[in-house]
Motif scaffolding. Structure first.
Motif, short mmCIF file in Angstrom:
data_model
loop_
_atom_site.label_atom_id
_atom_site.label_comp_id
_atom_site.label_asym_id
_atom_site.label_seq_id
_atom_site.Cartn_x
_atom_site.Cartn_y
_atom_site.Cartn_z
N ILE A 137 0.83 -1.20 0.00
CA ILE A 137 0.00 0.00 0.00
C ILE A 137 0.86 1.26 0.00
O ILE A 137 0.52 2.27 -0.63
CB ILE A 137 -1.00 0.00 1.19
CG1 ILE A 137 -2.13 1.01 0.93
CG2 ILE A 137 -0.31 0.32 2.50
CD1 ILE A 137 -2.94 0.71 -0.29
N PHE A 138 2.02 1.20 0.67
CA PHE A 138 2.93 2.36 0.63
C PHE A 138 3.46 2.58 -0.78
O PHE A 138 3.54 3.72 -1.26
CB PHE A 138 4.09 2.16 1.61
CG PHE A 138 3.73 2.41 3.03
CD1 PHE A 138 3.46 3.69 3.48
CD2 PHE A 138 3.65 1.37 3.93
CE1 PHE A 138 3.12 3.94 4.80
CE2 PHE A 138 3.30 1.60 5.26
CZ PHE A 138 3.03 2.89 5.69
N VAL A 139 3.82 1.49 -1.45
CA VAL A 139 4.36 1.61 -2.81
C VAL A 139 3.26 1.97 -3.81
O VAL A 139 3.46 2.82 -4.68
CB VAL A 139 5.06 0.30 -3.21
CG1 VAL A 139 5.55 0.39 -4.65
CG2 VAL A 139 6.21 -0.01 -2.29
N THR A 140 2.10 1.34 -3.67
CA THR A 140 1.04 1.56 -4.67
C THR A 140 0.43 2.95 -4.57
O THR A 140 -0.04 3.47 -5.58
CB THR A 140 -0.07 0.50 -4.54
OG1 THR A 140 -0.51 0.42 -3.19
CG2 THR A 140 0.43 -0.85 -4.98
N PRO A 154 -7.47 -0.65 -6.87
CA PRO A 154 -8.40 0.20 -6.11
C PRO A 154 -7.86 1.60 -5.86
O PRO A 154 -8.61 2.57 -5.86
CB PRO A 154 -8.58 -0.57 -4.78
CG PRO A 154 -8.18 -1.96 -5.08
CD PRO A 154 -7.11 -1.87 -6.11
N VAL A 155 -6.55 1.72 -5.65
CA VAL A 155 -5.95 3.03 -5.36
C VAL A 155 -5.97 3.90 -6.61
O VAL A 155 -6.24 5.11 -6.53
CB VAL A 155 -4.52 2.85 -4.81
CG1 VAL A 155 -3.92 4.21 -4.45
CG2 VAL A 155 -4.52 1.95 -3.60
N PRO A 199 -10.42 5.05 2.14
CA PRO A 199 -11.30 3.87 2.01
C PRO A 199 -10.81 2.88 0.95
O PRO A 199 -10.81 1.67 1.17
CB PRO A 199 -12.64 4.49 1.64
CG PRO A 199 -12.59 5.88 2.17
CD PRO A 199 -11.17 6.31 2.00
N ALA A 200 -10.39 3.40 -0.21
CA ALA A 200 -9.90 2.50 -1.26
C ALA A 200 -8.60 1.83 -0.83
O ALA A 200 -8.37 0.65 -1.13
CB ALA A 200 -9.68 3.29 -2.55
N ALA A 201 -7.74 2.58 -0.12
CA ALA A 201 -6.51 1.98 0.37
C ALA A 201 -6.81 0.88 1.38
O ALA A 201 -6.15 -0.18 1.38
CB ALA A 201 -5.62 3.06 1.00
N GLY A 202 -7.81 1.10 2.23
CA GLY A 202 -8.20 0.06 3.19
C GLY A 202 -8.73 -1.17 2.49
O GLY A 202 -8.41 -2.31 2.86
N ALA A 203 -9.53 -0.96 1.44
CA ALA A 203 -10.03 -2.10 0.66
C ALA A 203 -8.89 -2.84 -0.02
O ALA A 203 -8.88 -4.08 -0.10
CB ALA A 203 -11.03 -1.61 -0.38
#
Length: 564
Positions: free
Chosen positions: A369-372, A446-447, A483-487
């Motif tokens: 998630i950090f990279v994306t 998602p991101v 929210p998208a990052a959480g998904a």
């Protein structure tokens, strides 16, 4: 902090080199090494003996034939659910969609184990219901047809999701005009809906075919006992009988798997030629077909399919976990929670597997998630050839079978890393790197969707006010895409926690994952322990999917795949 942004561009100068370096390391280097070893093997005499080995081409035949039959089953099942749940006036669409997508999230070896427990003469559930075939009857799933059937069950949700996305964009005006002209529901479906749906059906079929060619869990559980090998299970046996030729052989076999997958995608592209239908006007859920008196039979039909696909196998799996041995009928006298006690409190290997899978899943999801977030920002902002190339390179590992990714990373890290003299082979860190490569695209989509929905004026106003990139990222962008990052984190966690194909080749003592332990327990004859562990995994998957469902209202459209 303002000085490191290029003039006229709101991104820092280090962002592009950082993203490119990560993509090269995770996506290009492993596959490049695989290609290098494969070409080297072709130039040696050893390649001739492999390519003339009948077992290789028999495995290739089983790989293609089971994948084709499984794809046909996936298309039939997925299309039925997509058409009825998207266009018809069905009740309980949300629950039906949630349950139909669930098999996609369950590990394939768990699906295979559940169906084995549900069928055949030794099924504890059938014995308890006095429906079991006579002892000595063959297990019907230990066959190429059984493998293809479970491919269909496992990958039907992929067809459903691909087709549903197209159906949601159907033109309301076209459907309503046909109705006003006196066309019946069947004519509307045949002349308007079905032609416009073909791109989605073809795309879903291609995804199902590629997923089937790289599936390891189902042919390992159903095929190996019957002497039926696909290319992924053949690679597994090559590593089990390790020799000086192993790396060259598995590189060539992996290249054959990749070529089969690419051929499937090429057929998809050819089939889609001339089917680029552009929809003008309003689209969406108003294009509904009224079933009338057929609605109740259709609902019963869908629930019956779900019972056979999902409920009955899970009940059989639970029955298999509650009896002392496979083949013992489930009664009040034989029922015991011993297997669950053994799994949760006594077996150190299962605790190790749970901790390893949780560590790998959480670490993969958090690192990605950090990279994306940075990669998605770059791709969304640039919108040029470089951005498209980066996005395409990220997609490649996810589109290839997991067994190919595993072999690629083995080839890269089999020897100690130069200068550092550090060995990653046989460690949990190699599995983590392979997960990062394989699930990069899952985390990114998602991101990217969230970034595309943001108004660029918000960030531009902050930049003109003097806010640097990190300040804009932390104070404006991240809260809006949270929210998208959480998904994204939950989706990656779900997929990684239940993964088997990659870890089946990369695990060693102490690095077993849940998928590996379930397969090993079943392979060693401890079917009750394997069933108990599978039940716990299914419960965990359902819990995470429910959590994602609760977040759905705050997420962009399409992030939660099963929601209408």
């Amino acid at each position: 902090m303002n000085g490191y942004a290029r003039p006229g561009i709101s991104q820092p100068s280090w962002l592009l080199p950082f993203v490119v370096t990560v993509v090269l390391f995770l996506c290009v280097l492993p596959l490049g090494r695989l290609a290098q070893v494969g070409i080297a093997a072709l130039s040696r005499d050893g390649a001739y003996s492999l390519l003339t080995d009948p077992s290789l081409w028999q495995a290739a035949w089983y790989t293609i034939s089971t994948a084709v039959l499984g794809t046909i089953a996936s298309v039939i099942l997925g299309s039925i659910f997509a058409f009825l749940l998207t266009l018809a006036d069905m009740r309980g669409k949300g629950m039906l969609s949630f349950l139909f997508v669930l098999p996609m999230m369950i590990p394939p070896q768990v699906t295979a184990l559940a169906w084995v427990q549900m069928s055949g003469p030794s099924s504890p559930l059938l014995k308890a219901l006095h429906l079991a075939p006579p002892l000595g009857s063959p297990q019907p799933l230990y066959s190429a047809g059984g493998i293809a059937l479970l491919y269909g069950v496992q990958h039907a949700p992929l067809v459903y999701l691909a087709l549903r996305a197209g159906l949601m964009a159907l033109p309301r005006e076209g459907v309503e005009a046909a109705r006003l002209s006196g066309a019946s529901g069947s004519m509307v479906f045949r002349d308007i809906i079905l032609p416009l749906s073909m791109p989605g059906i073809i795309a879903g079929a291609a995804i199902a075919f590629v997923s089937s060619t790289g599936n390891f869990g189902i042919p390992a559980i159903l095929g190996i006992p019957a002497g039926i090998y696909t290319l992924p299970t053949l690679i597994f046996t090559k590593f089990a009988a390790f020799s000086s030729r192993t790396f060259g052989d598995v590189a060539l076999i992996s290249a054959i798997i990749a070529m089969i997958a690419v051929a499937g995608l090429a057929i998809q592209e050819r089939a889609l030629k001339g089917r680029d239908y552009r929809v003008i006007g309003l689209t969406g859920a108003s294009a509904v077909l009224t079933l009338g008196r057929l609605r109740l039979p259709a609902e019963i039909f869908l629930w019956a399919i779900l019972f056979v696909m999902l409920v009955a196998p899970f009940l059989a799996l639970l029955a298999g976990a509650l009896v002392p041995a496979f083949g013992v009928p489930l009664t009040l006298r034989t029922m015991s929670f011993h297997a669950f006690e053994e799994i949760l409190f006594r077996q150190p290997i299962t605790r190790t597997a749970f901790s390893n899978s949780l560590f790998l899943s959480v670490t993969t999801a958090v690192c990605l998630i950090f990279v994306t977030v940075l990669a998605a920002y770059l791709i969304t902002l640039r919108k040029n050839v470089v951005a498209r190339l980066i996005a395409g390179l990220i997609e490649i590992p996810y589109s290839l079978p997991g067994i190919v990714i595993a072999v690629s990373f083995i080839l890269v890290f089999a020897a100690p890393i130069p200068l550092l003299n550090l060995t990653l082979y046989g460690t949990i860190w190699l599995i983590l790197l392979a997960y990062l490569s394989s699930f990069f695209a899952v985390s990114l989509k998602p991101v990217v969707s969230a970034f595309q929905q943001l108004d660029p004026a918000l960030e531009e106003a902050a930049r003109l006010s003097g806010a640097g990139f990190l300040r804009r990222l932390c104070d404006i962008l991240v809260p809006l895409i949270a929210p998208a990052a959480g998904a994204s984190v939950i989706l990656v966690f779900l997929i990684a926690c239940n993964e088997l194909t990659i870890s089946a080749l990369l695990w060693s003592a102490g690095t077993q994952t849940l998928g590996v332990v379930i397969y090993n327990l079943d392979d060693s004859g401890s079917s009750d322990l394997a069933s108990a562990m599978s039940v716990l995994v299914v419960v965990m998957v359902v819990f995470m999917m429910v959590l994602l469902e609760l977040l759905a209202k705050r997420l962009p459209r399409g992030v939660v795949p099963w929601r209408n």
